[in-house]
Scaffold this motif. Sequence first.
Motif: not given
Length: 304
Positions: A150-169
């Motif tokens: 999530n830190d890398v995704l935000q640093w690259l500007g792909i997402v604006g806030e942390p997204i739910k990656l854990l506890y998913t299929e």
Amino acid sequence: MTAAALSPALPTGATPSALQRIWLGHRQLSVASTVLLLTPFFVLMLVVFAYPLLSLLSLSVLEPHPTLSNYARVFENPVYLKVMLRTAWISLLTTVLALVLGFPLALMMTRVRGAVAVLLTACVLLPLWSSVLVRTAAWIVLLRREGIVNDVLQWLGIVGEPIKLLYTEGSVVLAMAHVLLPFMILPIYAALRNIPDDYMRAAAMLGASRRRAFFEVLLPMSRAGVWSGCLMVFLSALGFFVTPALVGSPQELMIATLVSQQVREMLDWPFAAALIGVLMAVVATLTMVFKKAVSFDRLMGGGA
């Protein structure tokens, strides 16, 4: 000094005993010697595997009285059917991902030499020497909301806030594929190593492109390794417990977690034994299908 020189001389016309045949370096052992050597293994398997498993399965048909109602519950209740289908689906996705990641690495391992080969082999084998719990916990650190991904995704500007990656299929499939990846790589690597390099060179000399040579020569001859790796990963994923329990949610409930709930929370041992019986039947069926598929492959000239 050779073994023949150290071994006691036999009278002329005498037949060597089992121990003497071993001492003399004979490759074949007598039936009695074979049985003697294998007895400790079979006794161990009988005591620590077969007897406990048969005792558990007997609960599914004998408790509280002779009945098949426990197996009927598995197929009558849509919740349990959904869990079984989800288990098969997640196991299939895990197998496909492991194959996509493992085949190129196995192919590269057959092409490189020296320090690079040692490094790749270490990357494949070292995870086998570490705990599944540790490897799963590492994915929790990576995929949590404050994790590295999530830190890398935000640093690259792909997402604006942390997204739910854990506890998913997706997190369950990714973590399971990582844990089971060596079981995909090693059979494919063994199959690819047995394919002579001359075959690919001969295909190139006959005008085949690299892509055509791969799909018409290399891939068909490595089918036995691919089948073996897929079977090992899929069957292992069917009974996986630790990884789905840690990185998944109740929506990703799999059959191993369901068995654990029935034993620990519901104290319903007969129904848990029925779930295990169904899982074993699926595993046995897939194993027989795999055996037939590999035999047909070899009959048609596929495999190395």
